[in-house]
Design a protein around this motif. Structure first.
Motif, PDB file in Angstrom:
ATOM      1  N   GLU A   1      46.781  43.086  53.233  1.00 52.20           N
ATOM      2  CA  GLU A   1      46.674  44.544  53.112  1.00 52.20           C
ATOM      3  C   GLU A   1      45.454  44.937  52.297  1.00 52.20           C
ATOM      4  O   GLU A   1      44.764  45.896  52.615  1.00 52.20           O
ATOM      5  CB  GLU A   1      47.939  45.128  52.475  1.00 52.20           C
ATOM      6  CG  GLU A   1      49.124  45.068  53.398  1.00 52.20           C
ATOM      7  CD  GLU A   1      50.427  45.412  52.698  1.00 52.20           C
ATOM      8  OE1 GLU A   1      50.383  46.001  51.608  1.00 52.20           O
ATOM      9  OE2 GLU A   1      51.493  45.063  53.242  1.00 52.20           O
ATOM     10  N   PHE A   2      45.187  44.181  51.249  1.00 55.10           N
ATOM     11  CA  PHE A   2      43.990  44.468  50.461  1.00 55.10           C
ATOM     12  C   PHE A   2      42.741  44.315  51.326  1.00 55.10           C
ATOM     13  O   PHE A   2      41.865  45.180  51.335  1.00 55.10           O
ATOM     14  CB  PHE A   2      43.872  43.557  49.231  1.00 55.10           C
ATOM     15  CG  PHE A   2      42.480  43.591  48.651  1.00 55.10           C
ATOM     16  CD1 PHE A   2      42.071  44.685  47.902  1.00 55.10           C
ATOM     17  CD2 PHE A   2      41.562  42.585  48.922  1.00 55.10           C
ATOM     18  CE1 PHE A   2      40.769  44.758  47.412  1.00 55.10           C
ATOM     19  CE2 PHE A   2      40.260  42.654  48.438  1.00 55.10           C
ATOM     20  CZ  PHE A   2      39.861  43.748  47.675  1.00 55.10           C
TER      21      PHE A   2
ATOM     22  N   ALA B   1      42.295  34.758  44.307  1.00 56.35           N
ATOM     23  CA  ALA B   1      43.445  34.062  43.722  1.00 56.35           C
ATOM     24  C   ALA B   1      43.617  32.658  44.295  1.00 56.35           C
ATOM     25  O   ALA B   1      44.377  31.859  43.759  1.00 56.35           O
ATOM     26  CB  ALA B   1      44.711  34.889  43.928  1.00 56.35           C
TER      27      ALA B   1
ATOM     28  N   ARG C   1      46.607  35.631  51.988  1.00 58.25           N
ATOM     29  CA  ARG C   1      47.545  35.981  50.922  1.00 58.25           C
ATOM     30  C   ARG C   1      47.526  37.485  50.634  1.00 58.25           C
ATOM     31  O   ARG C   1      48.517  38.044  50.202  1.00 58.25           O
ATOM     32  CB  ARG C   1      47.204  35.189  49.663  1.00 58.25           C
ATOM     33  CG  ARG C   1      48.223  35.427  48.606  1.00 58.25           C
ATOM     34  CD  ARG C   1      48.176  34.469  47.458  1.00 58.25           C
ATOM     35  NE  ARG C   1      48.760  35.139  46.297  1.00 58.25           N
ATOM     36  CZ  ARG C   1      48.621  34.736  45.049  1.00 58.25           C
ATOM     37  NH1 ARG C   1      47.929  33.663  44.787  1.00 58.25           N
ATOM     38  NH2 ARG C   1      49.179  35.402  44.072  1.00 58.25           N
ATOM     39  N   PHE C   2      46.369  38.129  50.865  1.00 57.70           N
ATOM     40  CA  PHE C   2      46.253  39.562  50.557  1.00 57.70           C
ATOM     41  C   PHE C   2      45.797  40.342  51.800  1.00 57.70           C
ATOM     42  O   PHE C   2      44.760  40.998  51.767  1.00 57.70           O
ATOM     43  CB  PHE C   2      45.259  39.782  49.417  1.00 57.70           C
ATOM     44  CG  PHE C   2      45.704  39.204  48.105  1.00 57.70           C
ATOM     45  CD1 PHE C   2      46.511  39.933  47.241  1.00 57.70           C
ATOM     46  CD2 PHE C   2      45.322  37.933  47.728  1.00 57.70           C
ATOM     47  CE1 PHE C   2      46.936  39.400  46.031  1.00 57.70           C
ATOM     48  CE2 PHE C   2      45.739  37.380  46.520  1.00 57.70           C
ATOM     49  CZ  PHE C   2      46.553  38.118  45.676  1.00 57.70           C
TER      50      PHE C   2
ATOM     51  N   GLY D   1      36.986  40.569  45.664  1.00 58.30           N
ATOM     52  CA  GLY D   1      38.347  40.318  46.148  1.00 58.30           C
ATOM     53  C   GLY D   1      39.190  39.704  45.045  1.00 58.30           C
ATOM     54  O   GLY D   1      38.702  39.483  43.937  1.00 58.30           O
ATOM     55  N   PRO D   2      40.459  39.416  45.351  1.00 60.39           N
ATOM     56  CA  PRO D   2      41.336  38.835  44.324  1.00 60.39           C
ATOM     57  C   PRO D   2      40.943  37.421  43.904  1.00 60.39           C
ATOM     58  O   PRO D   2      41.176  37.034  42.766  1.00 60.39           O
ATOM     59  CB  PRO D   2      42.722  38.856  44.978  1.00 60.39           C
ATOM     60  CG  PRO D   2      42.574  39.351  46.371  1.00 60.39           C
ATOM     61  CD  PRO D   2      41.173  39.830  46.575  1.00 60.39           C
TER      62      PRO D   2
ATOM     63  N   HIS E   1      44.164  47.837  44.314  1.00 56.88           N
ATOM     64  CA  HIS E   1      45.053  47.878  45.469  1.00 56.88           C
ATOM     65  C   HIS E   1      46.452  47.408  45.032  1.00 56.88           C
ATOM     66  O   HIS E   1      46.572  46.521  44.194  1.00 56.88           O
ATOM     67  CB  HIS E   1      44.500  46.958  46.558  1.00 56.88           C
ATOM     68  CG  HIS E   1      45.236  47.056  47.856  1.00 56.88           C
ATOM     69  ND1 HIS E   1      46.326  46.269  48.138  1.00 56.88           N
ATOM     70  CD2 HIS E   1      45.056  47.858  48.925  1.00 56.88           C
ATOM     71  CE1 HIS E   1      46.778  46.586  49.344  1.00 56.88           C
ATOM     72  NE2 HIS E   1      46.028  47.545  49.839  1.00 56.88           N
TER      73      HIS E   1
ATOM     74  N   THR F   1      39.011  43.549  40.353  1.00 56.60           N
ATOM     75  CA  THR F   1      39.847  43.208  41.500  1.00 56.60           C
ATOM     76  C   THR F   1      40.261  41.742  41.446  1.00 56.60           C
ATOM     77  O   THR F   1      41.261  41.347  42.034  1.00 56.60           O
ATOM     78  CB  THR F   1      39.047  43.480  42.790  1.00 56.60           C
ATOM     79  OG1 THR F   1      38.635  44.835  42.758  1.00 56.60           O
ATOM     80  CG2 THR F   1      39.865  43.257  44.026  1.00 56.60           C
TER      81      THR F   1
END
Lengths: 407, 377
Positions: B93-94, B259, B90-91, B256-257, A378, A336
């Motif tokens: 929806e995720f 990022a 930033r995310f 999580g991302p 996602h 992810t």
């Protein structure tokens, strides 16, 4: 002249909710208006093409919006095939493997979660005996001559052409399945395995040619060619058994590709995209000769995940034939976490230094949605990864240009 | 400790078995915890881990367990708060999906862990450390180590900055007073562990993760905030031997991302201020793997070591030992082979299936053997 490192990906992208809703209704046997489906599909392709261009992807596709899965779409496009449910051990459609044998508790948990995604392909029933369950999965049987019907392909090509209008990209491709990867399909019609495999190849030949004739690159997807290695060994077979199985299918693939210009053909192999430990994946070194036999110019391989990242070094020992291009995965669906563009650049540059910058294109390990109801990350993360890929390729291009100047 | 090979360790938390979980929530005998620690220590040794721990089986969760060991704290509950921060913005929806879907951000259903996640400790009186639980953990680890052939053993603890997060204050005049009171209390735990002969690992994920959590802070005010927390930690560590102390930083181990993680380059000077001998950092996940390049520009002070993550909880795939070796060698080429200890990005407990966790530790050990061959010839 400096070479710009181009970007692409492995093909399947996550379907939009509107399309999924219609597909779910079809699966449930509810009526769906054909015209509405066609309209939603067309718009999904327009969106996914534009979005790829915006993310900075140079060589784009239709995200496989018109396909049920990267494999089984074919079974809807050829005659001589029927669907049926058969009893299976455990509610999974994934192949047998030594990986599965070594990590039984993990896979039990994995399968339970995955079963929800692939409910259309595998089911678990409680039997009349309390506590006893029976699992069954959908398979396909070839019960008559396989003949390709081009209707769906023509629709996909038309949708893709329309979507590309006014969008600035370098090139465009459409993914297709390879003869080796027609999984869950049993032969009950042809006299021999070889006859069956070549009948499949003959059917696929129409599809491949149709795509190239339409002006697109054709990308032949062949995960099964590689993951069958672990499967065959897990069932007690030998490496020789695997090689025999695989060589016939590579030959059939080249038969299907015969007469097509090599520089319009991409070949994608991977080790199966499920989020498992993948400890028993064969080393790329053990199958690379099979891969390079395929008459393609572009080879798309995994190189962005923990099990295969180190395999960039293979090209220290194996010579990439002149004119061929590698498309290593430099971002992966297996985590992810979004790749840092600097990592993407590192991965591209080290390979470019071995095989030359003109022989490297930035790609993904595999698709992000191998079937309409499967998604590996996602959607927002899928797009962030494609953006990181594009950003990393820009950094790599700069670094490689700097290296040329310095030299 | 110097060795003529690459040593292996990990960040601390391992997957707690159900019987240890039951003991920890008071539904099973204490001996079950002791037995589980004995098994997890033996298993680490078998996997080829040189510097082992108790898997943190005696703790609910790495940053809040200490509030259960302090006088002056009242445990209240709050609903699981919506996650906020730069990555979450930033995310959106995720994160919305991840919060509704089991096993996305976390793995497993350990009750001690989940109870602590939703606990809201509040400081309502002077903080004082109660040593009962750490004495039990020390005794369990000591017993587990008997007859086992390992190089060393460590015990993870929380840093003041990370214990402060989500800790309400209704007693001290200022936040800084609370912070230093925490440091004073934690010092008791740090000392007990060192006195028992173990290495001390101070976990401080919240230092990098606060950049995410506090999106209103600019870089300067964030760094100023962290600077005070590093000072509080050094206050807690005063007089303790740095060569027995490891300091662990990470960006938060949720799947999580990541990022928007702050680059290590922005905080490496803060990290190196901590009076520790070993710095444990993430380097095996796709957001931070490239940061080994940092050590081309930043000099690791003499006598200090790095314990980079060379396997990670952020993917189910088991790292190929060749990849592990490559990662170790990259660090060794930059800071010296004698200054690299092969480790994990973060703890595996509550993040990954146990079968995968063990396979990753085995890949770590195998990769360290390969790296040793390459580095020592």
């Amino acid at each position: 002249m400096t070479t710009r490192i181009l970007t692409t990906h492995a093909g399947s992208l996550i379907r939009p909710p509107e399309l999924l809703e219609l597909l779910a209704r079809t699966e449930a046997g509810e009526p769906v208006d054909d015209a509405r489906y066609e309209d939603v599909l067309r718009r999904a392709v327009v969106d996914v093409v534009r979005r790829q261009a915006e993310a900075g992807i140079d060589v784009v596709d239709d995200g496989e919006m018109g396909k049920a899965t990267w494999i089984t779409y074919l079974y809807e496009r050829v005659s001589g095939i029927e669907e049926r449910m058969v009893p299976v051990e455990g509610a999974t459609i994934l192949p047998p493997s030594r990986d599965r044998q070594a990590f039984p508790e993990f896979y039990a948990e994995h399968d339970a979660a995955f079963a929800k995604e692939i409910a259309n392909q595998a089911r678990v029933h409680e039997t009349e005996q309390p506590g006893e369950i029976r699992a069954e999965a959908k398979i396909w049987a070839c019960t008559g001559p396989i003949v390709y019907d081009e209707a769906a392909l023509r629709r996909d090509i038309a949708n893709f052409k329309a979507a590309l209008e006014g969008v600035e990209v370098t090139d465009a491709f459409l993914p297709v399945v390879a003869p080796a990867s027609v999984y869950w399909l049993r032969n009950e019609h042809y006299a021999t395995d070889e006859e069956f495999v070549f009948a499949v190849a003959d059917a696929l030949r129409h599809e491949y040619r149709g795509i190239v004739d339409a002006g697109f690159l054709v990308q032949v997807d062949d995960a099964v060619l590689v993951h069958e290695y672990d499967s065959i060994l897990s069932l007690g077979g030998s490496v020789e058994d695997y090689r025999r199985w695989a060589e016939l299918r590579v030959e059939a693939l080249n038969h299907a590709l015969e007469g097509l210009p090599e520089d319009r053909v991409r070949y994608h192999v991977c080790h199966g995209s499920w989020h498992g430990p993948h400890v028993y994946d064969p080393p790329l070194a053990d199958v690379i000769d099979l891969v390079l036999k395929v008459k393609a110019r572009f080879y798309s391989i995994e190189q962005a995940n923990a099990r295969h990242e180190h395999e960039w070094r293979l090209w220290e020992d194996v010579k990439l034939p002149v004119g061929k291009v590698l498309i290593p995965g430099v971002v992966t669906h297996h985590t992810t976490v979004v790749e840092h563009p600097e990592l993407v650049a590192d991965r591209l540059v080290r390979l470019a230094k071995l095989v030359g910058p003109e022989a490297v294109m930035g790609g993904t390990d595999c698709g992000f949605a191998q079937g309409a109801f499967i998604r590996r990350v996602h959607p927002s993360i899928q797009w962030a990864k494609l953006e990181a890929l594009a950003e990393g390729a820009r950094i790599a291009t700069k670094r490689l240009a700097g290296a040329t100047v310095a030299a | 400790m110097t060795a003529d090979r690459i040593l292996t360790t990990h960040v601390g938390a391992l997957q707690r078995p159900p019987e240890a979980e039951a003991a920890l929530v008071g539904e099973g005998p204490e001996e079950a915890l002791r037995d589980a620690v004995a098994r997890v220590v033996r298993r680490q040794a078998e996997a080829g881990i040189d510097v082992v721990d108790d898997g943190e089986f005696g703790k609910s969760i790495w940053q809040k367990y200490v509030t259960e060991r302090l006088e002056g704290i009242e445990q209240r509950r709050h609903e699981r708060l919506p996650l906020r921060g730069r990555d979450q913005s930033r995310f959106p929806e995720f994160y919305a999906y991840a919060q509704q879907t089991p096993d996305v951000l976390f793995h497993g259903s350990d009750r001690a862990f989940w109870a602590a996640i939703t606990a809201h400790p509040v400081c309502v009186g002077p903080l004082r450390y109660r040593p009962g639980a750490v004495d039990r953990d020390i005794a369990n680890l000591k017993a587990a180590l008997e007859g086992l052939d390992v190089v060393d053993a460590f015990m993870p603890v929380v840093a003041p900055a990370s214990a402060e997060v989500d800790l309400g204050n209704e007693h001290y005049e200022t936040q800084e007073e609370l912070l230093f009171a925490l440091a004073d209390a934690l010092r008791e735990e740090y000392r007990a562990i060192l006195d028992a002969g173990f290495q001390l690992q101070v976990d401080d994920a919240w230092i990098p993760a606060l950049w995410n959590q506090e999106p209103d802070l600019d870089l300067e005010s964030y760094r100023r905030f962290c600077q005070t927390r590093i000072e509080a930690l050094n206050h807690a560590l005063e007089g303790l031997p740095p060569d027995r102390i490891r300091y662990h930083l990470c960006w938060g181990s949720w799947h999580g991302p990541h990022a928007t993680d702050i680059p290590l380059s922005e905080i490496v000077d803060l990290m190196l201020q901590v009076n520790a001998g070993v710095y444990s950092i993430e380097a095996a996940n796709v957001r931070h793997e490239h940061e080994y390049h940092l050590w081309e520009d930043v000099r690791l002070p003499d006598g200090k070591k790095l314990a980079p993550g060379v396997v990670t909880h952020s993917t189910n795939l088991i790292e190929h030992p060749e990849l592990v070796a490559e990662r170790i060698v990259r660090f060794a080429e930059r800071v010296g082979r004698e200054n690299v200890i092969a480790s994990t990005d973060c703890g595996f407990g509550s993040r990954i299936h146990p079968e995968l966790g063990w396979a990753k530790l085995e890949a770590l050990a195998e990769g360290a053997r390969l790296a040793t061959k390459r580095l020592w010839g």
